[in-house]
Structure formats: C-alpha cells, structure tokens
Design a protein around this motif. Structure first.
Motif, PDB file in Angstrom:
ATOM      1  N   VAL A  34      47.916  86.766  61.220  1.00  0.00           N
ATOM      2  CA  VAL A  34      47.759  86.282  60.152  1.00  0.00           C
ATOM      3  C   VAL A  34      48.686  84.983  60.092  1.00  0.00           C
ATOM      4  N   GLY A  35      48.259  83.771  60.742  1.00  0.00           N
ATOM      5  CA  GLY A  35      48.616  82.469  60.580  1.00  0.00           C
ATOM      6  C   GLY A  35      47.873  81.743  59.650  1.00  0.00           C
ATOM      7  N   ASN A  36      47.920  80.437  59.582  1.00  0.00           N
ATOM      8  CA  ASN A  36      47.364  79.519  58.723  1.00  0.00           C
ATOM      9  C   ASN A  36      45.809  79.554  58.805  1.00  0.00           C
ATOM     10  N   PHE A  37      45.291  79.449  60.116  1.00  0.00           N
ATOM     11  CA  PHE A  37      43.879  79.358  60.315  1.00  0.00           C
ATOM     12  C   PHE A  37      43.176  80.318  59.873  1.00  0.00           C
ATOM     13  N   HIS A  38      43.534  81.834  60.230  1.00  0.00           N
ATOM     14  CA  HIS A  38      42.782  82.738  59.749  1.00  0.00           C
ATOM     15  C   HIS A  38      43.004  82.594  58.008  1.00  0.00           C
ATOM     16  N   GLY A  64      50.292  91.933  62.925  1.00  0.00           N
ATOM     17  CA  GLY A  64      50.763  91.215  63.882  1.00  0.00           C
ATOM     18  C   GLY A  64      51.932  91.838  64.610  1.00  0.00           C
ATOM     19  N   ILE A  65      52.260  91.204  65.780  1.00  0.00           N
ATOM     20  CA  ILE A  65      53.375  91.973  66.728  1.00  0.00           C
ATOM     21  C   ILE A  65      54.360  90.871  67.071  1.00  0.00           C
ATOM     22  N   GLN A  66      54.241  89.671  66.491  1.00  0.00           N
ATOM     23  CA  GLN A  66      55.312  88.759  67.001  1.00  0.00           C
ATOM     24  C   GLN A  66      56.334  88.949  65.542  1.00  0.00           C
ATOM     25  N   THR A 127      43.526  85.825  65.724  1.00  0.00           N
ATOM     26  CA  THR A 127      43.914  84.342  65.854  1.00  0.00           C
ATOM     27  C   THR A 127      45.217  84.693  66.488  1.00  0.00           C
ATOM     28  N   ILE A 128      45.380  84.588  67.813  1.00  0.00           N
ATOM     29  CA  ILE A 128      46.603  84.582  68.369  1.00  0.00           C
ATOM     30  C   ILE A 128      46.765  83.715  69.250  1.00  0.00           C
ATOM     31  N   THR A 129      46.258  82.594  69.184  1.00  0.00           N
ATOM     32  CA  THR A 129      46.696  81.010  69.868  1.00  0.00           C
ATOM     33  C   THR A 129      45.932  81.417  71.278  1.00  0.00           C
ATOM     34  N   CYS A 186      38.655  84.606  67.152  1.00  0.00           N
ATOM     35  CA  CYS A 186      38.546  83.167  66.628  1.00  0.00           C
ATOM     36  C   CYS A 186      39.457  82.257  66.965  1.00  0.00           C
ATOM     37  N   ASP A 187      39.891  82.230  68.224  1.00  0.00           N
ATOM     38  CA  ASP A 187      40.777  81.329  68.780  1.00  0.00           C
ATOM     39  C   ASP A 187      40.005  80.023  69.554  1.00  0.00           C
ATOM     40  N   ASN A 188      40.494  79.107  69.539  1.00  0.00           N
ATOM     41  CA  ASN A 188      39.804  77.983  70.029  1.00  0.00           C
ATOM     42  C   ASN A 188      39.658  77.755  71.337  1.00  0.00           C
ATOM     43  N   MET A 225      32.168  79.997  67.409  1.00  0.00           N
ATOM     44  CA  MET A 225      32.829  78.654  67.390  1.00  0.00           C
ATOM     45  C   MET A 225      33.276  78.505  65.887  1.00  0.00           C
ATOM     46  N   VAL A 226      34.781  78.148  65.872  1.00  0.00           N
ATOM     47  CA  VAL A 226      35.334  77.936  64.504  1.00  0.00           C
ATOM     48  C   VAL A 226      35.930  76.627  64.537  1.00  0.00           C
ATOM     49  N   ASP A 227      35.722  76.114  63.162  1.00  0.00           N
ATOM     50  CA  ASP A 227      36.258  74.745  62.932  1.00  0.00           C
ATOM     51  C   ASP A 227      36.684  74.574  61.518  1.00  0.00           C
ATOM     52  N   CYS A 228      38.116  74.078  61.412  1.00  0.00           N
ATOM     53  CA  CYS A 228      38.536  73.833  59.992  1.00  0.00           C
ATOM     54  C   CYS A 228      39.821  73.418  60.396  1.00  0.00           C
ATOM     55  N   ILE A 229      40.337  71.914  60.327  1.00  0.00           N
ATOM     56  CA  ILE A 229      41.633  71.595  60.529  1.00  0.00           C
ATOM     57  C   ILE A 229      42.482  71.925  59.520  1.00  0.00           C
ATOM     58  N   THR A 230      43.519  72.870  60.169  1.00  0.00           N
ATOM     59  CA  THR A 230      44.402  73.485  59.438  1.00  0.00           C
ATOM     60  C   THR A 230      46.010  73.236  59.892  1.00  0.00           C
ATOM     61  N   PRO A 231      46.700  72.368  59.237  1.00  0.00           N
ATOM     62  CA  PRO A 231      47.865  71.956  59.786  1.00  0.00           C
ATOM     63  C   PRO A 231      48.934  72.917  59.188  1.00  0.00           C
TER      64      PRO A 231
HETATM   65  P1  NAD Z   1      49.975  79.676  63.116  1.00  0.00           P
HETATM   66  O1  NAD Z   1      50.983  79.233  63.964  1.00  0.00           O
HETATM   67  O2  NAD Z   1      49.853  79.618  61.697  1.00  0.00           O
HETATM   68  O3  NAD Z   1      49.610  81.173  63.576  1.00  0.00           O
HETATM   69  C1  NAD Z   1      49.858  81.710  64.955  1.00  0.00           C
HETATM   70  C2  NAD Z   1      49.473  83.459  64.781  1.00  0.00           C
HETATM   71  O4  NAD Z   1      49.121  83.704  66.186  1.00  0.00           O
HETATM   72  C3  NAD Z   1      50.701  84.054  64.180  1.00  0.00           C
HETATM   73  O5  NAD Z   1      50.214  85.231  63.380  1.00  0.00           O
HETATM   74  C4  NAD Z   1      51.115  84.425  65.494  1.00  0.00           C
HETATM   75  O6  NAD Z   1      52.016  85.632  65.391  1.00  0.00           O
HETATM   76  C5  NAD Z   1      50.071  84.730  66.333  1.00  0.00           C
HETATM   77  N1  NAD Z   1      50.551  84.744  67.730  1.00  0.00           N
HETATM   78  C6  NAD Z   1      50.935  83.785  68.199  1.00  0.00           C
HETATM   79  N2  NAD Z   1      51.040  84.121  69.941  1.00  0.00           N
HETATM   80  C7  NAD Z   1      50.655  85.289  69.728  1.00  0.00           C
HETATM   81  C8  NAD Z   1      50.551  86.172  70.909  1.00  0.00           C
HETATM   82  N3  NAD Z   1      51.043  85.640  72.117  1.00  0.00           N
HETATM   83  N4  NAD Z   1      50.409  87.396  70.788  1.00  0.00           N
HETATM   84  C9  NAD Z   1      49.879  88.013  69.476  1.00  0.00           C
HETATM   85  N5  NAD Z   1      49.999  87.033  68.507  1.00  0.00           N
HETATM   86  C10 NAD Z   1      50.476  85.623  68.571  1.00  0.00           C
HETATM   87  O7  NAD Z   1      48.867  79.074  63.910  1.00  0.00           O
HETATM   88  P2  NAD Z   1      47.225  78.790  63.372  1.00  0.00           P
HETATM   89  O8  NAD Z   1      47.161  77.525  62.614  1.00  0.00           O
HETATM   90  O9  NAD Z   1      46.951  80.119  62.533  1.00  0.00           O
HETATM   91  O10 NAD Z   1      46.195  78.696  64.672  1.00  0.00           O
HETATM   92  C11 NAD Z   1      46.161  80.073  65.335  1.00  0.00           C
HETATM   93  C12 NAD Z   1      44.882  79.799  66.226  1.00  0.00           C
HETATM   94  O11 NAD Z   1      43.784  79.639  65.501  1.00  0.00           O
HETATM   95  C13 NAD Z   1      45.103  78.360  67.265  1.00  0.00           C
HETATM   96  O12 NAD Z   1      45.571  78.659  68.354  1.00  0.00           O
HETATM   97  C14 NAD Z   1      43.339  78.373  67.493  1.00  0.00           C
HETATM   98  O13 NAD Z   1      43.102  78.976  68.676  1.00  0.00           O
HETATM   99  C15 NAD Z   1      42.947  78.926  66.294  1.00  0.00           C
HETATM  100  N6  NAD Z   1      42.326  77.727  65.364  1.00  0.00           N
HETATM  101  C16 NAD Z   1      43.216  76.756  64.695  1.00  0.00           C
HETATM  102  C17 NAD Z   1      43.034  75.638  63.881  1.00  0.00           C
HETATM  103  C18 NAD Z   1      43.874  74.907  63.228  1.00  0.00           C
HETATM  104  O14 NAD Z   1      43.533  73.612  62.899  1.00  0.00           O
HETATM  105  N7  NAD Z   1      44.971  75.398  63.204  1.00  0.00           N
HETATM  106  C19 NAD Z   1      41.571  75.286  63.958  1.00  0.00           C
HETATM  107  C20 NAD Z   1      40.843  76.094  64.846  1.00  0.00           C
HETATM  108  C21 NAD Z   1      41.164  77.419  65.545  1.00  0.00           C
END
Ligand code: NAD
Length: 489
Positions: A34-38, A64-66, A127-129, A186-188, A225-231
């Motif tokens: 549950v990061g920002n992108f989700h 989450g497990i981190q 969304t785990i990067t 939903c990872d990129n 395919m996911v898209d939305c720029i999320t700083p």
């Molecule tokens: P974020 O840093 O806000 O959140 C990352 C999340 O991933 C956290 O909940 C973290 O606990 C979890 N995580 C990280 N490494 C992990 C691992 N090894 N195992 C399990 N969980 C792990 O980042 P975000 O902005 O939410 O982006 C996350 C992913 O979403 C990106 O890596 C990308 O694949 C995808 N995404 C992001 C964007 C964007 O603009 N931010 C756009 C499209 C897709």
C-alpha cells in the motif's frame, strides 16, 4: 481538521468523497504494497465504482511485509483507512478523499495468510516495485539462488516471502475447496502478470512440482498496463493538503490527473465491473505496453538527454523549449509510431499529444536527473527495440540514431555550458570512456556489447550514429535538433 470517518463530511471543496456506506463494503481484494501508486490508481477506480453503487463486495484490504508498511498502516488506521488524493492539475489543484480500503492487515505473516485464505478475497493485487519479484538479472528467470527463495523452497509451510505466502494460501484454499484468487500485479514491468506467474510457479516448483502444475493450470495472472505519475509524499505535500484543503492527513497522495489501466480480462473468480469507471479490458495488453514504452518512456529519454545537455533541470521546462518539443514530436511521429501495430480505438498521435501535455505539467515537478539515470538499462528497453524494428522494416532511423548520439554525448559527462555531471549508471565508467573514444572512432560507443548487442553489425545504424555524434560535437545540441526537425519539411 484530522481526516476520519467522523470528519469526512466537514471538508468543503472536495471533488469527491465516499458517498456510500463504508460499513456495507465487504472485502474482495487483498492488496499487497500500500504505497502511493496503489492509492492514486486502483483505489481511486474502486472508490469511483463504490460511489456509483457498484461492486460493493470488492472492498480493498491492505497488506504489506516491509518494515515501512507498519508505519503506513498505523497512519491510515488513525484516519479509518481514508486517503486524501490531490490531483496536480496545472489549472488548479483539486482534492478528493477515497474510502475503498476497508481494512489493513497487521504486518504479520500469520495475519496475511488468514487474509489470503478468506473465501471473500477473490483478487490478490500488488504494487511491490519492479525489484520485488526475485528476477535473476542475467537470465530474466526466477533467482533461485536468492536466500529468501531458498528458505521458502525448503520450508514452504513457513513462508517468509510474499510469494511463499501466496503459494501456501493457494494450497490451503485447494484443500478447503475454495476457488483460487486471481493475482494482479500492477507494477511497471512489461508482462507484469507473466512475471508474477513466473515467481509464484517457479517458487512452488522448487518444493512441489505437482502443485506448481496445478497453480499454472488454475490460477490467473492477467497482465496489465498502468499509468499515473505519482510522486512520493513529502512534508511539502502534507502542508499543501493542510493549508489548501484544511485536511490533516498524515499520508496523503499527490498525482497527475491522467489515469490509465488496461488489463487482460482473465478473472475466473470474478472481478469488479471496472469498465464502468474507465478501465479498459482487453484480451492482450502487449500492444498497449509497446505504445507506452515507445511513446511515453522513449519520449522521456529523447527529451531528457537533450535537456540535460542544454542545462534544464525540470521536464516541464525542457518541453517549453520549442526545439526540444519539436524534436521529440518529430522523432515519435516519424520513427516510433510507424513501428507500432494498430490498436482498435487508439489514435497514437492523440496519445503522443497527451504525453507531451502530461510532461509539460509544471505541478508534477518531474526532474531530468530522475529520467536519465541508468541509461544502460533504459535504452535497451525504451529505444533499441524500436530501432531494431525500424531497421527490419527498412524505416527511417535517423532520429533514433540521434537519440543514441545524444545519450553518448551526455555520457562524456560535460554539458554544453561546460558543467561536469556525474553519470548515474552501473557502467558509468565504460560509458564515459567509450563516449570519449567515439569522438574519433564513433563505432566505439556501439561496441558496448551489453547495451547494443548485434546492432554493432548494422552499417546503416553505425554510420547514422557517427554522423549525428559528430554534428553534436561540431554544431552543438540545439542546431542538431533543428537539423533533424528540418529533415521532414
Ligand atoms: P512507494 O514507495 O510509495 O510504495 C512501494 C510499496 O512497495 C510499499 O508498500 C512497499 O512496502 C512495497 N515494497 C517495496 N519493495 C517490496 C518488496 N521487495 N516486497 C514486498 N513489498 C515491497 O512506491 P509507489 O509510488 O507506490 O510505486 C510502487 C510501484 O508502483 C512502482 O515500483 C511501480 O512498479 C508502480 N508504479 C508506480 C508509478 C508511480 O508514478 N509512482 C506509476 C506506475 C506504476
């Protein structure tokens, strides 16, 4: 005022907030990471759906497990899992509050296993990067030597990784005759569903080949395919939310107004009717991924090396420079788009115009350094496949060769105004040395085999590259960009 279920109706000026009874939303999706992108993406689509009175048995349960997930959980718990989303519209910021998340499991393996075996959970999304999938960098397959993978392979009943937990939960579900959930990454990553399947099935196979076969046959992993720029959220974003919207939210999200989600329609255990809120369901997502890689990601690359050399820091400032903007547009129209097959209902030139508009949004504050790091990893993904296709189709490659010449010029480490920059790249030293040598022997740069492979054998490419590189060195970046644009007029 602190955000919570009790205060939600007191905020004026929100573009949207949960108008549904959240106590009636039952869990259907377990989301890991549950990061920002989700929260900017899937959870916004779900919130919109619930506001239409649809799909209310698909509430989101976070997990989450981190170590960082603990903090996110406690922040969100205080605000009843509500999130403020600020849309960075250049004509004015707007805020909404979403309520699609109805619970967040404790950061604890047993609790997550219980959640994953709940029959109401029919989708497990994540969304785990890009780094979270245990991919072996050399082969692209599962990294079976990774210590965490080895541990889960030898103790499948006591999983430590997220994928081990998914396997364990699938086994319990099978024993209890509960249909398996669908896994949605939903990872990129291109082919994100294939990658998730590779990790789950590959790990299962290390301990039980029969069960791995069962997963392969019974569990769906649709690509999307996911898209939305999320700083990332910083103190600055929290203060915008407080000062501009009067909301005290410890974990708000800011994102661009543009959202896209194209997903393969393979959900044997059901899915929410997301097409009602603009999600595109297709049978094969590959062509959409290609469109994004070759127009959006390649657009970033072609903008940013030119921009860095000309001294820009922000992407939106670079796009305000007519020479850069016209170069990027010309390259895409003449050379990238012709390599893409047609997609019903998609107009590539409209997509390109939207990309340029998105890059030009000053509110996002995206930077040139972020986009030019790790060129040796990005160029082979974003530029070289287009070049190979253009060569195969005997199409024009001048702009693609110029893009690579700009990258090479950047790798010298000296910008046009004489500023020195540190090249952020795992093979920075090689890049700089070969870019130097290429000043007298252009082929030297293309001889970096880990990047260019057999492209070094293409006389057409090597000579176009050499031509542009010497023009860049003799006439400078701006004049060379103009020359390329003028070639089409
Ligand atoms: P974020 O840093 O806000 O959140 C990352 C999340 O991933 C956290 O909940 C973290 O606990 C979890 N995580 C990280 N490494 C992990 C691992 N090894 N195992 C399990 N969980 C792990 O980042 P975000 O902005 O939410 O982006 C996350 C992913 O979403 C990106 O890596 C990308 O694949 C995808 N995404 C992001 C964007 C964007 O603009 N931010 C756009 C499209 C897709």
């Amino acid at each position: 005022v602190a955000l919570s279920s009790k205060t939600i109706n007191t905020f004026g000026g929100l573009t949207s907030f949960p108008r549904y009874d959240r106590s009636k939303i039952s869990p259907g999706i377990l989301h890991i990471g549950v990061g920002n992108f989700h929260r900017a993406h899937m959870s916004v689509y779900m919130d919109s759906l619930f506001n239409m009175g649809l799909g209310q048995d698909w509430g989101i349960v976070g997990a989450g497990i981190q170590p960082g997930d603990e903090k996110m959980r406690s922040n969100l718990e205080k605000q009843d899992w509500l999130t403020t989303i600020v849309e960075l519209d250049p004509s004015g910021l707007s805020a909404r509050v979403t309520g699609a998340m109805v619970d967040f499991l404790p950061v604890d393996i047993e609790a997550i296993l219980v959640g994953l075996t709940d029959p109401r959970i029919r989708i497990v999304s994540m969304t785990i990067t890009e780094g979270g999938y245990f991919i072996d960098a050399a082969t692209g397959g599962l990294d079976i030597e990774h210590p965490d993978i080895r541990k889960d392979a030898s103790h499948p009943d006591e999983p430590q990784t997220l994928f081990g937990m998914i396997i364990r939960a699938l086994r319990v579900r099978r024993e209890r005759s509960i249909p398996p959930f669908t896994v949605v990454s939903c990872d990129n990553l291109p082919g994100n569903g294939h990658v998730a399947r590779q990790t789950v099935v590959g790990l299962a196979r290390l301990s039980d080949a029969e069960f791995a076969d069962w997963i392969e046959a019974e569990v769906a992993f649709p690509n999307c395919m996911v898209d939305c720029i999320t700083p990332a959220t910083t103190a600055r974003e929290r203060s915008i939310v407080r000062e501009q919207f009067g909301i005290e939210d410890t974990a708000p999200v800011v994102c661009e107004p543009f959202h896209q989600w194209v997903i393969e329609d393979t959900f044997p255990n059901g899915r929410p009717p997301l097409e009602e809120v603009g999600v595109e369901f297709v049978s094969d997502v590959t062509v959409y991924e290609l469109m994004k890689l070759r127009i959006l990601n390649a657009g970033h690359a072609s903008t940013c090396y030119a921009a860095a050399l000309l001294g820009y820091h922000f992407v939106h400032d670079a796009l305000a420079d007519e020479d850069i903007r016209e170069w990027v547009r010309a390259l895409q129209i003449r050379e990238s788009i012709p390599t893409l097959g047609s997609i019903e209902g998609v107009d590539y030139s409209q997509y390109l115009a939207k990309v340029v508009e998105r890059f030009s949004n000053p509110e996002i504050g995206d930077t040139i350094p972020r986009n030019i790091a790790d060129g040796s990893d990005r160029q082979p993904k974003f530029i070289l496949p287009t070049l190979r296709d253009a060569l195969d189709q005997s199409g024009s490659i001048d702009g693609l060769a110029l893009e690579i010449a700009l990258w090479c010029r950047y790798c010298t480490g000296v910008m046009e105004n004489g500023d020195k920059v540190i090249i952020q790249d795992p093979i920075a030293d090689t890049l700089t040395a070969q870019a130097e040598e290429a000043k007298t022997h252009p082929k030297a740069f293309i001889e970096i085999g880990t990047v260019f492979g057999d492209l070094v054998d293409s006389q057409k490419f090597v000579s176009a590259f050499g031509n542009w590189y010497s023009k860049l060195l003799e006439n400078g970046v701006r004049q060379t960009l103009k020359d390329y644009v003028a070639m089409g007029s």
